[in-house]
Scaffold this active site. Structure first.
Site, short mmCIF file in Angstrom:
data_model
loop_
_atom_site.label_atom_id
_atom_site.label_comp_id
_atom_site.label_asym_id
_atom_site.label_seq_id
_atom_site.Cartn_x
_atom_site.Cartn_y
_atom_site.Cartn_z
N CYS A 121 -1.80 -1.41 4.44
CA CYS A 121 -1.57 0.03 4.61
C CYS A 121 -2.84 0.85 4.44
O CYS A 121 -3.13 1.75 5.23
CB CYS A 121 -0.47 0.50 3.65
N HIS B 156 1.58 2.46 -1.91
CA HIS B 156 1.69 2.44 -0.46
C HIS B 156 1.23 3.78 0.09
O HIS B 156 1.35 4.82 -0.57
CB HIS B 156 3.14 2.17 -0.04
N HIS C 51 2.58 3.23 9.62
CA HIS C 51 2.10 2.52 8.43
C HIS C 51 2.17 1.01 8.66
O HIS C 51 2.77 0.53 9.63
CB HIS C 51 2.93 2.90 7.20
#
Length: 219
Positions: free
Chosen positions: A94, A142, A154
């Site tokens: 990510c 994240h 993402h």
């Protein structure tokens, strides 16, 4: 008109009034730039759409990139497999996706989520998010790129790939939203318009003040 030029105009007004008004005591000009600075800062904040000016993190050199550019660049990596620690088209995680997308636009951002969560300016809520903003999950575990229309881009987890998905997170799930670039190129144009309007207002104020001073001095 620059702040320095505006301060110079104010100083010019004061000098004119002192010269034309017998016995007038000149005021200190030091306060004028301060007031002008405050007005300029407020106008700039409004134009750029920074929702929380006090939450500015690490400043970045962003050039002419916009949030629309960020989204378009991120879309090039759709389908790239998730690879922990990866940061190129052969595989990425990510934060590697975020770093790569911004690097493609000539913007250097840190490599890991906790550091990426400190760059740019904080946006108050999802309701104010614009394309290109970074959404950081609570705990900095994240990070996602907001694509607009309640969608995000993402790299989720091992076994998946970079994807465009419906945003499922709520404000209560989010640690911070960071804005590194304006959503579109309209902001600089608006800034120029505001600057031109400000310059016109100052010119009108100078002329009116000088006319009033000359009228009073001729009596």
């Amino acid at each position: 008109m620059s702040l320095l030029e505006a301060a110079g105009r104010v100083s010019e007004i004061q000098s004119t009034l002192v010269a034309l008004t017998p016995g007038a005591r000149p005021k200190s000009a030091a306060a004028a730039p301060t007031a002008a600075s405050a007005t300029f800062a407020q106008t700039l904040s409004t134009v750029t759409g920074a929702t929380k000016p006090e939450a500015v993190g690490t400043p970045l050199a962003t050039g002419n990139a916009t949030g629309a550019d960020v989204v378009a660049t991120a879309q090039k990596y759709l389908g790239v497999p998730y690879v922990f620690g990866g940061e190129d088209s052969t595989g990425m995680d990510c934060s590697g996706l975020v770093q790569r997308v911004y690097a493609d636009l000539g913007i250097e951002v840190p490599r890991v989520v906790p550091d990426q969560a400190k760059v740019g300016t904080e946006v108050g809520s999802l309701a104010n998010a614009q394309p290109g903003d970074l959404i950081v999950a609570k705990g900095s575990g994240h990070i996602l790129i907001y694509a607009g229309n309640n969608q995000v881009i993402h790299a989720p987890r091992p076994g998946t790939s970079v994807m465009l998905a419906e945003n499922w997170r709520k404000d209560s799930d989010i640690e911070t939203i960071r804005r590194l670039v304006p959503a579109t190129s309209a902001a600089p144009a608006a800034a120029s318009a505001a600057s031109a309007a400000s310059a016109g207002s100052i010119d009108a104020f100078v002329a009116a003040t000088q006319r009033a001073a000359l009228s009073g001095g001729s009596r």
